[in-house]
Design a protein around this motif. Structure first.
Motif, PDB file in Angstrom:
ATOM      1  N   ASN A  49       0.819  -1.221   0.000  1.00 53.42           N
ATOM      2  CA  ASN A  49       0.000   0.000   0.000  1.00 53.42           C
ATOM      3  C   ASN A  49       0.850   1.267   0.000  1.00 53.42           C
ATOM      4  O   ASN A  49       0.384   2.332  -0.427  1.00 53.42           O
ATOM      5  CB  ASN A  49      -0.931   0.005   1.211  1.00 53.42           C
TER       6      ASN A  49
ATOM      7  N   PRO B 276       3.106   3.228  -3.794  1.00 52.75           N
ATOM      8  CA  PRO B 276       2.851   4.458  -4.558  1.00 52.75           C
ATOM      9  C   PRO B 276       3.498   5.687  -3.926  1.00 52.75           C
ATOM     10  O   PRO B 276       4.006   6.560  -4.636  1.00 52.75           O
ATOM     11  CB  PRO B 276       1.326   4.560  -4.551  1.00 52.75           C
TER      12      PRO B 276
ATOM     13  N   ILE C 195       7.187   5.583  -4.699  1.00 48.71           N
ATOM     14  CA  ILE C 195       7.409   5.923  -6.111  1.00 48.71           C
ATOM     15  C   ILE C 195       7.242   7.423  -6.316  1.00 48.71           C
ATOM     16  O   ILE C 195       8.029   8.057  -7.032  1.00 48.71           O
ATOM     17  CB  ILE C 195       6.437   5.140  -7.015  1.00 48.71           C
ATOM     18  N   GLY C 196       6.223   8.002  -5.687  1.00 49.90           N
ATOM     19  CA  GLY C 196       5.989   9.443  -5.816  1.00 49.90           C
ATOM     20  C   GLY C 196       7.159  10.256  -5.302  1.00 49.90           C
ATOM     21  O   GLY C 196       7.554  11.250  -5.920  1.00 49.90           O
TER      22      GLY C 196
ATOM     23  N   GLY D 137       1.374  10.188  -4.949  1.00 47.79           N
ATOM     24  CA  GLY D 137       1.686   8.847  -4.454  1.00 47.79           C
ATOM     25  C   GLY D 137       1.112   8.598  -3.076  1.00 47.79           C
ATOM     26  O   GLY D 137       0.566   7.508  -2.803  1.00 47.79           O
TER      27      GLY D 137
ATOM     28  N   ILE E  73      -2.673   7.971  -3.248  1.00 45.85           N
ATOM     29  CA  ILE E  73      -2.977   6.600  -3.692  1.00 45.85           C
ATOM     30  C   ILE E  73      -2.762   5.615  -2.557  1.00 45.85           C
ATOM     31  O   ILE E  73      -3.571   4.703  -2.342  1.00 45.85           O
ATOM     32  CB  ILE E  73      -2.108   6.219  -4.907  1.00 45.85           C
ATOM     33  N   SER E  74      -1.691   5.794  -1.792  1.00 43.44           N
ATOM     34  CA  SER E  74      -1.418   4.909  -0.660  1.00 43.44           C
ATOM     35  C   SER E  74      -2.523   4.989   0.382  1.00 43.44           C
ATOM     36  O   SER E  74      -2.945   3.976   0.940  1.00 43.44           O
ATOM     37  CB  SER E  74      -0.067   5.268  -0.022  1.00 43.44           C
TER      38      SER E  74
ATOM     39  N   THR F  95      -8.931   8.814  -3.018  1.00 43.14           N
ATOM     40  CA  THR F  95      -7.660   9.146  -3.662  1.00 43.14           C
ATOM     41  C   THR F  95      -7.825  10.208  -4.735  1.00 43.14           C
ATOM     42  O   THR F  95      -7.122  11.227  -4.755  1.00 43.14           O
ATOM     43  CB  THR F  95      -7.033   7.893  -4.300  1.00 43.14           C
TER      44      THR F  95
ATOM     45  N   TRP G 134       0.707   1.779 -16.765  1.00 50.91           N
ATOM     46  CA  TRP G 134      -0.559   1.654 -16.039  1.00 50.91           C
ATOM     47  C   TRP G 134      -1.783   1.964 -16.893  1.00 50.91           C
ATOM     48  O   TRP G 134      -2.874   2.163 -16.370  1.00 50.91           O
ATOM     49  CB  TRP G 134      -0.547   2.565 -14.818  1.00 50.91           C
TER      50      TRP G 134
ATOM     51  N   TRP H 290      -7.634   7.199 -11.317  1.00 53.27           N
ATOM     52  CA  TRP H 290      -7.095   7.552 -10.015  1.00 53.27           C
ATOM     53  C   TRP H 290      -6.670   9.015  -9.848  1.00 53.27           C
ATOM     54  O   TRP H 290      -6.417   9.455  -8.721  1.00 53.27           O
ATOM     55  CB  TRP H 290      -5.891   6.666  -9.695  1.00 53.27           C
TER      56      TRP H 290
END
Length: 303
Positions: free
Chosen positions: A12, A15, A18-19, A43, A46-47, A68, A124, A131
């Protein structure tokens, strides 16, 4: 069991990690501090959404995604749009591309398009639509319970709006509109802040999208009617989505063709046809919302 929960919890937060990585990388490359806000915020949102969804069941799991997309909205509308005066809509991006081709002036908005809508979809697909789209962020929260299928004939209107989005800016320029003077401040070959003209286009364009989107949603009894009928940006991502790395795919569990995935898909994808034949969902309409995985009683679909 404990290891499995820890693994799920870590997934979870991927993201967010990554962000942070993308934000730092772009800051080092381009030198603009805003990237340190934008991508970690996206990111992290999204998490948070994934964390909210983990304890939900069925269609209730979609709450995390809707949270999100709503959390991401201020990044594009307030921070970039109002404060930085950068319009990320397709129409404005056409101006930026023409400016770059004619003068070599590089604008940060082009990075957004490269990451979110050109190169990113190879990984993606149309995940941005599911999202991070600021228009859909409002549409997904409309009090509409039905999810009617949009007739195919209406979906072709997108090609007209796409054409208009490309040619209207060009016609403005050919008509003598001094877009560079009205819209951008030049500093070292990179735009740091837009001018008043960019802000006007931003408000008018977004207001039009929201009004049309809400009208279509209630008229067709479908929250994402705008995405299916009018949105020109979807066409930019369609080719990459068909070959995207991340796509819904069948699990080892057998599909019983109950059709729940099709009925609940906000984009009218014929998911049963793909899954029952043991194929990935390669439809260019898929926005990776995950609704098909949430409602499948046999857990025959995963992303």
């Amino acid at each position: 069991m404990e290891k499995s929960l820890k693994r799920e919890c870590f997934k979870n937060y991927i993201p967010l990690l990554i962000g942070i990585f993308v934000g730092i990388s772009l800051y080092i490359t381009v030198g603009w501090w805003g990237f340190l806000i934008i991508f970690p915020w996206i990111g992290g949102s999204i998490s948070i959404g994934l964390h909210v969804s983990k304890d939900k069941k069925g269609k209730g799991k979609d709450l995390g995604r809707r949270i999100t997309i709503l959390m991401i909205l201020p990044v594009f509308l307030i921070f970039l749009g109002v404060i930085q005066r950068e319009n990320l809509q397709l129409e404005e991006s056409v101006f930026y591309v023409l400016l770059f081709l004619s003068s070599g002036l590089f604008i940060r908005v082009l990075i957004h398009y490269a990451v979110a809508k050109l190169c990113g979809p190879l990984i993606w697909g149309r995940g941005f639509c599911g999202w991070a789209c600021w228009t859909a962020a409002i549409l997904d929260w409309l009090p509409i319970k039905e999810n009617r299928v949009i007739p195919q004939k209406y979906t072709r209107i997108r090609y007209l709006t796409f054409t208009l989005s490309i040619f209207v800016p060009i016609l403005f320029i050919l008509g003598g509109y001094d877009w560079k003077y009205q819209h951008v401040n030049e500093s070292g070959g990179i735009i740091q802040e837009g001018k008043q003209g960019a802000l006007i286009w931003f408000f008018v364009g977004n207001a039009l999208y929201y009004v049309v989107g809400i009208i279509l949603a209630f008229s067709f009894k479908k929250k994402r009617a705008f995405c299916k009928i009018v949105c020109p940006v979807s066409l930019v991502m369609k080719p990459q989505t068909r070959i995207a790395l991340i796509q819904p795919k069948p699990t080892e569990n057998k599909c019983i063709s109950c059709n729940l995935c099709n009925k609940n898909c906000p984009m009218d994808v014929d998911i049963v046809n793909y899954i029952s034949e043991g194929k990935k969902v390669r439809s260019s309409e898929c926005i990776l919302c995950g609704m098909c995985t949430h409602v499948c009683p046999e857990m025959a679909i995963k992303i």
